[in-house]
Design a protein around this motif. Structure first.
Motif, PDB file in Angstrom:
ATOM      1  N   GLU A   1      -7.963   0.268  -2.593  1.00  0.00           N
ATOM      2  CA  GLU A   1      -6.665   0.524  -1.976  1.00  0.00           C
ATOM      3  C   GLU A   1      -5.617   0.824  -3.044  1.00  0.00           C
ATOM      4  N   VAL A   2      -5.015   2.003  -2.964  1.00  0.00           N
ATOM      5  CA  VAL A   2      -3.949   2.377  -3.895  1.00  0.00           C
ATOM      6  C   VAL A   2      -2.693   1.601  -3.532  1.00  0.00           C
ATOM      7  N   VAL A   3      -2.115   0.913  -4.522  1.00  0.00           N
ATOM      8  CA  VAL A   3      -0.975   0.037  -4.256  1.00  0.00           C
ATOM      9  C   VAL A   3       0.270   0.407  -5.058  1.00  0.00           C
ATOM     10  N   GLY A   4       0.187   1.420  -5.888  1.00  0.00           N
ATOM     11  CA  GLY A   4       1.345   1.804  -6.675  1.00  0.00           C
ATOM     12  C   GLY A   4       0.969   2.867  -7.693  1.00  0.00           C
ATOM     13  N   THR A   5       1.913   3.232  -8.519  1.00  0.00           N
ATOM     14  CA  THR A   5       1.651   4.198  -9.583  1.00  0.00           C
ATOM     15  C   THR A   5       2.292   3.709 -10.874  1.00  0.00           C
ATOM     16  N   ALA A   6       1.702   4.095 -11.986  1.00  0.00           N
ATOM     17  CA  ALA A   6       2.237   3.775 -13.308  1.00  0.00           C
ATOM     18  C   ALA A   6       1.704   4.811 -14.283  1.00  0.00           C
ATOM     19  N   THR A   7       2.491   5.126 -15.284  1.00  0.00           N
ATOM     20  CA  THR A   7       2.072   6.114 -16.273  1.00  0.00           C
ATOM     21  C   THR A   7       0.839   5.602 -17.017  1.00  0.00           C
ATOM     22  N   PRO A   8      -0.275   6.334 -16.979  1.00  0.00           N
ATOM     23  CA  PRO A   8      -1.489   5.852 -17.656  1.00  0.00           C
ATOM     24  C   PRO A   8      -1.395   5.995 -19.167  1.00  0.00           C
ATOM     25  N   ASP A   9      -2.025   5.063 -19.885  1.00  0.00           N
ATOM     26  CA  ASP A   9      -2.043   5.081 -21.346  1.00  0.00           C
ATOM     27  C   ASP A   9      -3.260   5.874 -21.801  1.00  0.00           C
TER      28      ASP A   9
ATOM     29  N   ALA B   1      -9.116  -9.750  -6.029  1.00  0.00           N
ATOM     30  CA  ALA B   1      -9.240  -8.350  -6.440  1.00  0.00           C
ATOM     31  C   ALA B   1      -8.837  -8.205  -7.897  1.00  0.00           C
ATOM     32  N   LEU B   2      -9.426  -7.214  -8.561  1.00  0.00           N
ATOM     33  CA  LEU B   2      -9.014  -6.824  -9.900  1.00  0.00           C
ATOM     34  C   LEU B   2      -8.160  -5.573  -9.800  1.00  0.00           C
ATOM     35  N   LEU B   3      -7.354  -5.351 -10.809  1.00  0.00           N
ATOM     36  CA  LEU B   3      -6.433  -4.230 -10.815  1.00  0.00           C
ATOM     37  C   LEU B   3      -7.080  -3.033 -11.511  1.00  0.00           C
ATOM     38  N   GLY B   4      -7.087  -1.895 -10.832  1.00  0.00           N
ATOM     39  CA  GLY B   4      -7.627  -0.680 -11.404  1.00  0.00           C
ATOM     40  C   GLY B   4      -6.534   0.344 -11.648  1.00  0.00           C
ATOM     41  N   HIS B   5      -6.787   1.257 -12.557  1.00  0.00           N
ATOM     42  CA  HIS B   5      -5.811   2.294 -12.902  1.00  0.00           C
ATOM     43  C   HIS B   5      -6.561   3.603 -13.110  1.00  0.00           C
ATOM     44  N   VAL B   6      -6.124   4.658 -12.433  1.00  0.00           N
ATOM     45  CA  VAL B   6      -6.694   5.987 -12.649  1.00  0.00           C
ATOM     46  C   VAL B   6      -6.024   6.568 -13.892  1.00  0.00           C
ATOM     47  N   ILE B   7      -6.782   6.730 -14.957  1.00  0.00           N
ATOM     48  CA  ILE B   7      -6.224   7.179 -16.230  1.00  0.00           C
ATOM     49  C   ILE B   7      -6.142   8.699 -16.301  1.00  0.00           C
TER      50      ILE B   7
ATOM     51  N   ALA C   1      -4.148  10.777 -11.181  1.00  0.00           N
ATOM     52  CA  ALA C   1      -3.839  10.073 -12.420  1.00  0.00           C
ATOM     53  C   ALA C   1      -2.556   9.273 -12.235  1.00  0.00           C
ATOM     54  N   GLY C   2      -2.600   8.010 -12.622  1.00  0.00           N
ATOM     55  CA  GLY C   2      -1.463   7.119 -12.468  1.00  0.00           C
ATOM     56  C   GLY C   2      -1.608   6.153 -11.311  1.00  0.00           C
ATOM     57  N   ASP C   3      -2.501   6.421 -10.373  1.00  0.00           N
ATOM     58  CA  ASP C   3      -2.684   5.516  -9.232  1.00  0.00           C
ATOM     59  C   ASP C   3      -3.142   4.138  -9.707  1.00  0.00           C
ATOM     60  N   VAL C   4      -2.491   3.109  -9.206  1.00  0.00           N
ATOM     61  CA  VAL C   4      -2.890   1.719  -9.433  1.00  0.00           C
ATOM     62  C   VAL C   4      -3.535   1.235  -8.139  1.00  0.00           C
ATOM     63  N   PHE C   5      -4.702   0.615  -8.242  1.00  0.00           N
ATOM     64  CA  PHE C   5      -5.435   0.254  -7.035  1.00  0.00           C
ATOM     65  C   PHE C   5      -6.107  -1.109  -7.201  1.00  0.00           C
ATOM     66  N   LEU C   6      -6.566  -1.648  -6.087  1.00  0.00           N
ATOM     67  CA  LEU C   6      -7.258  -2.930  -6.073  1.00  0.00           C
ATOM     68  C   LEU C   6      -8.741  -2.718  -5.824  1.00  0.00           C
TER      69      LEU C   6
ATOM     70  N   PRO D   1       0.808  -1.217   0.000  1.00  0.00           N
ATOM     71  CA  PRO D   1       0.000   0.000   0.000  1.00  0.00           C
ATOM     72  C   PRO D   1       0.844   1.272   0.000  1.00  0.00           C
ATOM     73  N   LEU D   2       0.358   2.287  -0.676  1.00  0.00           N
ATOM     74  CA  LEU D   2       0.964   3.605  -0.647  1.00  0.00           C
ATOM     75  C   LEU D   2       0.199   4.479   0.330  1.00  0.00           C
ATOM     76  N   SER D   3       0.835   5.529   0.776  1.00  0.00           N
ATOM     77  CA  SER D   3       0.173   6.478   1.646  1.00  0.00           C
ATOM     78  C   SER D   3      -0.658   7.422   0.790  1.00  0.00           C
ATOM     79  N   ARG D   4      -1.969   7.374   0.938  1.00  0.00           N
ATOM     80  CA  ARG D   4      -2.858   8.226   0.161  1.00  0.00           C
ATOM     81  C   ARG D   4      -4.025   8.624   1.056  1.00  0.00           C
ATOM     82  N   PRO D   5      -4.317   9.917   1.182  1.00  0.00           N
ATOM     83  CA  PRO D   5      -5.450  10.324   2.024  1.00  0.00           C
ATOM     84  C   PRO D   5      -6.737   9.699   1.515  1.00  0.00           C
ATOM     85  N   PRO D   6      -7.662   9.367   2.428  1.00  0.00           N
ATOM     86  CA  PRO D   6      -8.952   8.816   1.984  1.00  0.00           C
ATOM     87  C   PRO D   6      -9.685   9.788   1.070  1.00  0.00           C
TER      88      PRO D   6
END
Length: 261
Positions: A169-177, A114-120, A101-106, A91-96
């Protein structure tokens, strides 16, 4: 601007009206933060200047049987999503109630996984999210970047009210496509003319006949609707026609309709 609302009971369409997209998203976010399990869908129908112009267009819609209403109550028969964890993530530290953009979450899938989500992208108080399912030919634990490069199963514009412990739950970041995944939108009516706009809403032009028929409306959905659609993808609940606007399709892309100069 204003849009048609469908409530949880799928009754008659109603108008949700605001003087700007910023105001619309701010109102929706405040309401969903207070109740992250509220169910609603807003389809952006038209844009107009605040004042007489906006009021006149709203009156034309109301004459077709559209009326304004507050948000519908949450569905008491649907249980809230359970917490989910995955050994491959930390988990990353992210306020509720916040996402970027770029957040990867479950997103819990209702089966203990869980499925993997991405904030584009972000649009004012809303976020465009894409949800991915690990391909069957990729053994676990799958590289998240491999999963994020696949075709999403669910995608849409929603609000960050479920980005909090035990939900998304935000678990990482990645450049969104963004070029691959962000859609163009249409707005307007046959009487006033249909327009097509880029994803951010910063560029707009009259739509061609084909674009008026194929470019989707901008739809803002309750984050709880995204949760239920994910459970439908995994077979926990039945897929309902109301989820169709969340099923990912290769609709006309913003990058194609408005290429960078």
């Amino acid at each position: 601007m204003f849009g048609r609302r469908k409530n949880a009971e799928r009754s008659a369409q109603r108008v949700h009206q605001a003087d700007s997209r910023e105001e619309l998203f701010a109102q929706l976010f405040a309401e969903t933060r207070a109740d992250p399990e509220a169910l609603f869908t807003i389809e952006v129908v038209d844009h107009a200047r605040p004042g007489q112009d906006l009021d006149e267009r709203a009156q034309r819609l109301r004459r077709t049987g559209v009326a304004r209403t507050p948000l519908a109550a949450p569905d008491p028969t649907v249980a809230p999503a359970s917490a989910a964890t995955a050994d491959a993530f930390h988990p990353l530290s992210r306020p509720p109630f916040s996402a970027a953009a770029g957040d990867v979450f479950l997103i819990p899938d209702g089966t203990g996984g869980a499925l993997l989500g991405h904030v584009i992208a972000e649009v004012f108080d809303a976020v465009y999210v894409a949800v991915f399912r690990r391909p069957e030919d990729v053994p676990p634990p799958a590289d998240p970047l491999v999963v994020l490069a696949t075709r999403p199963v669910v995608a849409g514009l929603t609000l960050p009210a479920r980005f909090q412990p035990g939900m998304w739950e935000v678990v990482g970041t990645a450049t969104p496509d963004a070029a691959r995944l962000l859609p163009a939108y249409s707005w307007g009516t046959a009487a006033d003319g249909v327009h097509v706009t880029d994803f951010s809403g910063s560029r707009s032009r009259p739509a061609s006949v084909i674009e008026a028929e194929t470019v989707p409306r901008q739809v803002v959905v309750s984050p709880f609707f995204v949760d239920i659609a994910v459970r439908a993808v995994t077979g926990v609940v039945d897929w309902h026609p109301d989820f169709e606007h969340l099923r990912y399709r290769a609709t006309p892309r913003s990058a194609d309709r408005f290429p960078e100069a």
